[in-house]
Scaffold this motif. Structure first.
Motif, PDB file in Angstrom:
ATOM      1  N   GLY A 131       0.794  -1.220   0.000  1.00 19.85           N
ATOM      2  CA  GLY A 131       0.000   0.000   0.000  1.00 19.85           C
ATOM      3  C   GLY A 131       0.821   1.262   0.000  1.00 19.85           C
ATOM      4  O   GLY A 131       0.272   2.367   0.034  1.00 19.85           O
ATOM      5  N   GLU A 132       2.151   1.140  -0.093  1.00 15.42           N
ATOM      6  CA  GLU A 132       3.033   2.300  -0.062  1.00 15.42           C
ATOM      7  C   GLU A 132       3.390   2.752  -1.472  1.00 15.42           C
ATOM      8  O   GLU A 132       3.416   1.946  -2.412  1.00 15.42           O
ATOM      9  CB  GLU A 132       4.331   1.970   0.676  1.00 15.42           C
ATOM     10  CG  GLU A 132       4.185   1.658   2.142  1.00 15.42           C
ATOM     11  CD  GLU A 132       5.528   1.311   2.760  1.00 15.42           C
ATOM     12  OE1 GLU A 132       5.979   2.076   3.628  1.00 15.42           O
ATOM     13  OE2 GLU A 132       6.112   0.286   2.372  1.00 15.42           O
ATOM     14  N   ALA A 287      -9.674  15.510  -2.527  1.00 13.06           N
ATOM     15  CA  ALA A 287     -10.839  14.803  -1.976  1.00 13.06           C
ATOM     16  C   ALA A 287     -10.867  13.352  -2.446  1.00 13.06           C
ATOM     17  O   ALA A 287     -10.854  13.068  -3.645  1.00 13.06           O
ATOM     18  CB  ALA A 287     -12.125  15.508  -2.391  1.00 13.06           C
ATOM     19  N   GLY A 288     -10.880  12.436  -1.502  1.00 10.11           N
ATOM     20  CA  GLY A 288     -10.982  11.015  -1.816  1.00 10.11           C
ATOM     21  C   GLY A 288      -9.699  10.365  -2.269  1.00 10.11           C
ATOM     22  O   GLY A 288      -9.705   9.189  -2.648  1.00 10.11           O
ATOM     23  N   VAL A 289      -8.582  11.100  -2.233  1.00 14.95           N
ATOM     24  CA  VAL A 289      -7.303  10.565  -2.715  1.00 14.95           C
ATOM     25  C   VAL A 289      -6.491  10.042  -1.536  1.00 14.95           C
ATOM     26  O   VAL A 289      -6.230  10.767  -0.571  1.00 14.95           O
ATOM     27  CB  VAL A 289      -6.511  11.639  -3.484  1.00 14.95           C
ATOM     28  CG1 VAL A 289      -5.129  11.111  -3.865  1.00 14.95           C
ATOM     29  CG2 VAL A 289      -7.282  12.076  -4.731  1.00 14.95           C
ATOM     30  N   ALA A 290      -6.065   8.792  -1.632  1.00 19.11           N
ATOM     31  CA  ALA A 290      -5.229   8.192  -0.598  1.00 19.11           C
ATOM     32  C   ALA A 290      -3.754   8.426  -0.867  1.00 19.11           C
ATOM     33  O   ALA A 290      -2.979   8.706   0.056  1.00 19.11           O
ATOM     34  CB  ALA A 290      -5.513   6.696  -0.501  1.00 19.11           C
ATOM     35  N   PRO A 305     -10.785   3.529  -0.745  1.00 22.23           N
ATOM     36  CA  PRO A 305     -11.775   2.535  -1.198  1.00 22.23           C
ATOM     37  C   PRO A 305     -13.170   3.140  -1.341  1.00 22.23           C
ATOM     38  O   PRO A 305     -13.662   3.848  -0.464  1.00 22.23           O
ATOM     39  CB  PRO A 305     -11.729   1.477  -0.095  1.00 22.23           C
ATOM     40  CG  PRO A 305     -10.337   1.567   0.459  1.00 22.23           C
ATOM     41  CD  PRO A 305      -9.986   3.034   0.399  1.00 22.23           C
ATOM     42  N   GLY A 306     -13.775   2.882  -2.491  1.00 23.95           N
ATOM     43  CA  GLY A 306     -15.121   3.351  -2.754  1.00 23.95           C
ATOM     44  C   GLY A 306     -15.213   4.722  -3.383  1.00 23.95           C
ATOM     45  O   GLY A 306     -16.299   5.136  -3.796  1.00 23.95           O
TER      46      GLY A 306
END
Length: 395
Positions: A131-132, A287-290, A305-306
């Motif tokens: 996840g990195e 917004a919504g960005v990991a 997610p989502g």
């Protein structure tokens, strides 16, 4: 015209992006073509304009795009005299591949595979196992090289077929993970100065009845990033590397072909808010960005997610007139990363992929302070970034 139309202009069509010439005229096609001409098993002569030679040398000049070379004939008179020889005498460039960035391009050169296969799809990309974000140029955080890129290099295949194979570059690159996954095979020879590399590359060419030699020079790219294309320091480096090319060309042993190419071109981006959009200061884009991957002109955007659909919609509305903004599946279907994407590579590509058409960057001044301060940039599919020379000298 209704106000809503002005607020949400029609985004660039995904199909209007100039996809690299995978399979016929990209960097990934160069070494397989040369190796096929030396009867290396399993290799295909993918660039039809090239004629085989017993001894082949590839000199890769980091950051020297086709358009920049054509614009500076006075600084590079020898290479300018070879422009008509490019791509087997057609006088045309080849394409780098997407994204047009060093780690991706060097992997394409060395493996003979497009990014969707070799699996280095950008400057930084998400490792699905951890996840990195992984920096694929500096190989941080550490990832097992042969797990990340499992295919053999063309150099390894050529060496196994009895071709004398060598890389001549800076000693600093000898044991890097990128060298291991992209350029290993045969023998690495570290030489500090450009002149020493040219002289030694010529000797390595002569050392075998069939030879495949690679050499490299970095500072055209370095000066372009720091000072910009057409700056005095950049032009000074171009003048120097032009002399290096001539020095090597004049030492070619019989039955040799020298190919001068690059990993990408470059474009200067002005320092203002119109041309540099700061992700770290833009709540809509965040917004919504990991994770934000890639680089300023070739972004991988990884959503929480989502939120993938919402992030895609937002990025298209904010950037769609200046960037080709695609979902992962759209970018893959359009062939941006090659005709096929391996399963292990699929999730390394962003949920959203944004490639600049205009003279604009998505910087991140907090996350990427050094990269955000660069004058010269690259990564996308515009001719200034994608088109690279394939100059030829034969003996």
């Amino acid at each position: 015209m209704a106000l809503s139309t002005w607020e949400h202009p029609e985004p660039l069509a995904i199909g209007s992006a100039p996809v690299p010439e995978y399979g016929t005229g990209s960097l990934a096609d160069l070494l397989p073509t040369l190796a096929a001409g030396m009867s290396v098993p399993g290799m295909t002569a993918a660039i039809p304009e090239l004629t085989g030679a017993d001894r082949n040398c590839v000199f890769l000049i980091d950051g020297l795009g086709w358009e920049q070379l054509k614009a500076h004939p006075d600084e590079a008179p020898f290479m300018a005299s070879l422009l008509a020889s490019s791509r087997g005498g057609t006088g045309r460039p080849i394409t780098a591949g997407y994204p047009a960035t060093t780690a991706t391009s060097l992997a394409s050169v060395g493996t003979g595979l497009p990014p969707g296969a070799h699996g280095l799809p950008g400057y930084t990309a998400r490792n699905p196992d951890t996840g990195e974000l992984m920096n694929q140029l500096r190989w941080i955080p550490w990832t097992q090289p042969r797990t990340w890129q499992p295919y053999p290099t063309v150099f390894e295949l050529a060496d196994a077929a009895g071709v004398h194979t060598a890389q001549v570059s800076s000693p600093a690159f000898q044991n890097t993970p990128l060298t291991k996954v992209a350029l290993s095979g045969g023998t690495f020879h570290g030489r500090l100065t450009g002149e020493d590399r040219m002289d030694f590359a010529a000797r390595q060419l002569a050392a075998g009845d069939r030879s495949l030699v690679y050499t490299y020079y970095a500072e055209v790219d370095g000066k372009g990033h720091r000072f910009g294309v057409d700056s005095d320091p950049w032009r000074g480096q171009l003048m120097y590397v032009d002399r290096l090319v001539q020095r090597l060309a004049e030492q070619l042993p019989p039955r040799s072909a020298l190919y001068v190419t690059a990993d990408h071109g470059m474009i200067d981006i002005p320092f203002d808010e119109q041309h540099r959009i700061d992700f770290d200061e833009d709540w809509e884009l965040r917004a919504g960005v990991a994770l934000l991957g890639g680089e300023g002109r070739a972004r991988h955007v990884y959503a929480v997610p989502g939120a993938q659909a919402d992030v895609l919609t937002c990025w298209r509305e904010v950037l769609g007139e200046q960037f080709w903004v695609a979902s992962r599946d759209e970018a893959i279907a359009a062939g941006w990363f090659g005709p096929h994407v391996d399963e292990r590579v699929y999730a390394r590509i962003g949920d959203v992929v944004a490639a600049a058409r205009d003279d604009v960057l998505i910087i991140a001044t907090e996350r990427e302070p050094k990269e955000s301060a660069m004058v010269g940039n690259h990564g996308s599919m515009t001719p200034a970034e994608q088109h690279v020379p394939l100059l030829e000298v034969r003996s």
